[in-house]
Design a protein around this motif. Sequence first.
Motif, PDB file in Angstrom:
ATOM      1  N   GLY A  34      -7.658  30.491  13.801  1.00 21.13           N
ATOM      2  CA  GLY A  34      -8.291  30.878  12.545  1.00 21.13           C
ATOM      3  C   GLY A  34      -8.338  29.776  11.494  1.00 21.13           C
ATOM      4  N   PRO A  35      -7.210  29.151  11.144  1.00 18.71           N
ATOM      5  CA  PRO A  35      -7.240  28.103  10.118  1.00 18.71           C
ATOM      6  C   PRO A  35      -8.036  26.862  10.523  1.00 18.71           C
ATOM      7  N   LEU A  36      -8.309  26.718  11.823  1.00 16.02           N
ATOM      8  CA  LEU A  36      -9.005  25.522  12.310  1.00 16.02           C
ATOM      9  C   LEU A  36     -10.488  25.764  12.582  1.00 16.02           C
ATOM     10  N   LEU A  37     -10.968  26.978  12.299  1.00 17.04           N
ATOM     11  CA  LEU A  37     -12.342  27.320  12.653  1.00 17.04           C
ATOM     12  C   LEU A  37     -13.365  26.384  12.014  1.00 17.04           C
ATOM     13  N   ASP A  38     -13.181  26.064  10.743  1.00 18.40           N
ATOM     14  CA  ASP A  38     -14.142  25.179  10.072  1.00 18.40           C
ATOM     15  C   ASP A  38     -14.199  23.812  10.745  1.00 18.40           C
ATOM     16  N   ALA A  39     -13.025  23.260  11.086  1.00 16.23           N
ATOM     17  CA  ALA A  39     -12.982  21.951  11.739  1.00 16.23           C
ATOM     18  C   ALA A  39     -13.605  22.018  13.137  1.00 16.23           C
ATOM     19  N   ILE A  40     -13.313  23.084  13.868  1.00 16.74           N
ATOM     20  CA  ILE A  40     -13.880  23.236  15.218  1.00 16.74           C
ATOM     21  C   ILE A  40     -15.393  23.384  15.150  1.00 16.74           C
ATOM     22  N   ARG A  41     -15.866  24.209  14.198  1.00 17.74           N
ATOM     23  CA  ARG A  41     -17.318  24.409  14.050  1.00 17.74           C
ATOM     24  C   ARG A  41     -18.016  23.098  13.702  1.00 17.74           C
ATOM     25  N   ALA A  42     -17.414  22.318  12.809  1.00 20.68           N
ATOM     26  CA  ALA A  42     -18.031  21.049  12.411  1.00 20.68           C
ATOM     27  C   ALA A  42     -18.056  20.049  13.565  1.00 20.68           C
ATOM     28  N   GLU A  43     -16.972  19.989  14.333  1.00 18.97           N
ATOM     29  CA  GLU A  43     -16.868  19.033  15.440  1.00 18.97           C
ATOM     30  C   GLU A  43     -17.808  19.388  16.583  1.00 18.97           C
ATOM     31  N   LEU A  44     -17.896  20.694  16.916  1.00 27.73           N
ATOM     32  CA  LEU A  44     -18.652  21.125  18.096  1.00 27.73           C
ATOM     33  C   LEU A  44     -19.978  21.791  17.753  1.00 27.73           C
ATOM     34  N   HIS A  45     -20.318  21.843  16.452  1.00 26.33           N
ATOM     35  CA  HIS A  45     -21.590  22.405  15.985  1.00 26.33           C
ATOM     36  C   HIS A  45     -21.772  23.862  16.439  1.00 26.33           C
ATOM     37  N   LEU A  46     -20.773  24.675  16.171  1.00 28.23           N
ATOM     38  CA  LEU A  46     -20.812  26.076  16.564  1.00 28.23           C
ATOM     39  C   LEU A  46     -21.370  26.933  15.437  1.00 28.23           C
ATOM     40  N   SER A  47     -22.114  27.975  15.782  1.00 25.35           N
ATOM     41  CA  SER A  47     -22.566  28.954  14.794  1.00 25.35           C
ATOM     42  C   SER A  47     -21.415  29.891  14.450  1.00 25.35           C
ATOM     43  N   ALA A  48     -21.621  30.749  13.443  1.00 18.29           N
ATOM     44  CA  ALA A  48     -20.578  31.709  13.064  1.00 18.29           C
ATOM     45  C   ALA A  48     -20.305  32.681  14.207  1.00 18.29           C
ATOM     46  N   THR A  49     -21.362  33.077  14.928  1.00 13.95           N
ATOM     47  CA  THR A  49     -21.181  33.991  16.058  1.00 13.95           C
ATOM     48  C   THR A  49     -20.388  33.323  17.171  1.00 13.95           C
ATOM     49  N   GLN A  50     -20.696  32.063  17.468  1.00 17.26           N
ATOM     50  CA  GLN A  50     -19.938  31.330  18.487  1.00 17.26           C
ATOM     51  C   GLN A  50     -18.486  31.146  18.064  1.00 17.26           C
ATOM     52  N   LEU A 166      -1.401   9.916  12.983  1.00  8.12           N
ATOM     53  CA  LEU A 166      -1.014   9.146  14.167  1.00  8.12           C
ATOM     54  C   LEU A 166      -2.203   8.465  14.829  1.00  8.12           C
ATOM     55  N   SER A 167      -3.400   8.766  14.315  1.00  9.22           N
ATOM     56  CA  SER A 167      -4.648   8.187  14.852  1.00  9.22           C
ATOM     57  C   SER A 167      -4.827   8.491  16.332  1.00  9.22           C
ATOM     58  N   ILE A 168      -4.581   9.736  16.701  1.00  6.37           N
ATOM     59  CA  ILE A 168      -4.802  10.182  18.083  1.00  6.37           C
ATOM     60  C   ILE A 168      -6.295  10.387  18.295  1.00  6.37           C
ATOM     61  N   ASN A 169      -6.890   9.612  19.197  1.00  5.15           N
ATOM     62  CA  ASN A 169      -8.342   9.640  19.398  1.00  5.15           C
ATOM     63  C   ASN A 169      -8.754  10.200  20.754  1.00  5.15           C
ATOM     64  N   VAL A 170      -7.777  10.466  21.610  1.00  7.12           N
ATOM     65  CA  VAL A 170      -8.110  10.965  22.956  1.00  7.12           C
ATOM     66  C   VAL A 170      -8.784  12.324  22.869  1.00  7.12           C
ATOM     67  N   ILE A 171      -8.259  13.182  22.008  1.00 11.84           N
ATOM     68  CA  ILE A 171      -8.842  14.498  21.752  1.00 11.84           C
ATOM     69  C   ILE A 171      -8.900  14.685  20.239  1.00 11.84           C
ATOM     70  N   PRO A 172      -9.748  15.585  19.734  1.00 12.12           N
ATOM     71  CA  PRO A 172      -9.817  15.808  18.287  1.00 12.12           C
ATOM     72  C   PRO A 172      -8.470  16.269  17.726  1.00 12.12           C
ATOM     73  N   SER A 173      -8.268  16.050  16.436  1.00  9.57           N
ATOM     74  CA  SER A 173      -6.997  16.403  15.809  1.00  9.57           C
ATOM     75  C   SER A 173      -6.738  17.912  15.864  1.00  9.57           C
ATOM     76  N   TRP A 174      -7.812  18.726  15.751  1.00 10.64           N
ATOM     77  CA  TRP A 174      -7.611  20.180  15.850  1.00 10.64           C
ATOM     78  C   TRP A 174      -7.150  20.564  17.257  1.00 10.64           C
ATOM     79  N   ALA A 175      -7.602  19.821  18.270  1.00 12.95           N
ATOM     80  CA  ALA A 175      -7.195  20.107  19.645  1.00 12.95           C
ATOM     81  C   ALA A 175      -5.719  19.772  19.852  1.00 12.95           C
ATOM     82  N   VAL A 176      -5.228  18.752  19.150  1.00  9.28           N
ATOM     83  CA  VAL A 176      -3.800  18.424  19.223  1.00  9.28           C
ATOM     84  C   VAL A 176      -2.980  19.591  18.682  1.00  9.28           C
ATOM     85  N   ALA A 177      -3.429  20.156  17.555  1.00  7.19           N
ATOM     86  CA  ALA A 177      -2.727  21.300  16.971  1.00  7.19           C
ATOM     87  C   ALA A 177      -2.712  22.480  17.932  1.00  7.19           C
TER      88      ALA A 177
END
Length: 416
Positions: A34-50, A166-177
């Motif tokens: 839930g708290p990461l939805l905005d970051a996930i939507r921005a990174e993966l270009h998801l609609s509100a329904t997705q 930590l500048s982790i670039n292998v996966i997005p920062s939200w994915a690390v969380a």
Amino acid sequence: MSFLHSSRIVNKALLVLGILLIAISLRSPITGVGPLLDAIRAELHLSATQAGMLTTLPLLAFAFFSPVASKLGGKLGLEQALMLSLLFVASGLCVRSFGSSSTLFLGTIIIGAGIAFANVLLPSLIKRDFPTQITTITSIYVLMMGAGSAISASLAIPLTGFAERLSINVIPSWAVALASLVVFPIIAMLVWLPQLKNHTAPSKDTLQLESHSYLWRNCSAWQITLFLALNSFLMYIFISWLPTILLDKGYSHHQAGVIHGVLQLFTAVPALVLIPFMERIKDKRLLSLALTLMAFVGIIGLLLIPSQAMIWGMLFGFGAGGGFIVALALISLRTSSAYQAATLSGMAQFLGYLVAATGPMIMGEIHEQTGSWQLPLMICAVCSLFWGGFAWLAAKDEVITSGRKPLSLTASESLL
């Protein structure tokens, strides 16, 4: 004799600890999104329904896999099936964190399957191994579910910031969380390992061939199912969209994450309050109704006075969390065997989570069409009133039987 007695105590303690660690893994993978939805939507270009599908997919998995769970427990044994559920959750958390939209949704489905198995089988395990402490153990493990939810929701944003520093670039920062949540099922699996050599065969009740198909024609079974369904419908709407609702009402990302975490924490508070009283309350109708009214007040408060969202989140969390405890306890208390409990649990969670799965998508779509959260919150308030009605009906002091007339708890063998 003293050595054998000590050994039994240790085994029982490990069993309880294992149950509690499994419980932590059952909701935290969902509430952390839930708290990461905005970051996930921005990174993966998801609609509100997705985006709503990230909460909906686990619920659909709950509905699809719940009927299979009791059969899986009967074939493998409860301990082995619960270990399998943890493996599913852990592997799903890993797949979900690869950073692409396809793996995000695939991992979410795998997580949902693992949670579905445990959701159905834990009430049966508790009924079998703790027949005189059903409500106490249920309350404690719901407490741990709420604690895990609060931890994952509250730490989602800080863990994302930590990954960025930590500048982790292998996966997005939200994915690390999201990936960090795998620690819960891994610890649970390690603690659960000793249980695989105990009760390897299912209990006698679990091995019964009776299908209990009459439950689908039983009014009491449907009342319990709809009680759980509306509870889950409302709960997962708030799990999915509360941070976004709060952002629209002027709160910062950090404030929204904290309030969301507090709501999750307060779903666990009823367990602390109810543990001393649940087993003494024979007729749970007033308790069930009071909990649904608390959730109703929380929704109305958020609708009319959003500046006090922390208070309304506490009220809603307490009511929804308490209702969930009562719903799970009723599955055990109103059934006459471990297998009947598993079958009713499968029915209730299949239909209940099927209904709940529609909530985040429907409310997300209504918000997109209206540009406001007012109408979705009004619909939630109306649904909470229906939830209260089914709470009153579901909490009757009767055991479900295969006959037409249910058996009163006072006249049956005591389950408490």
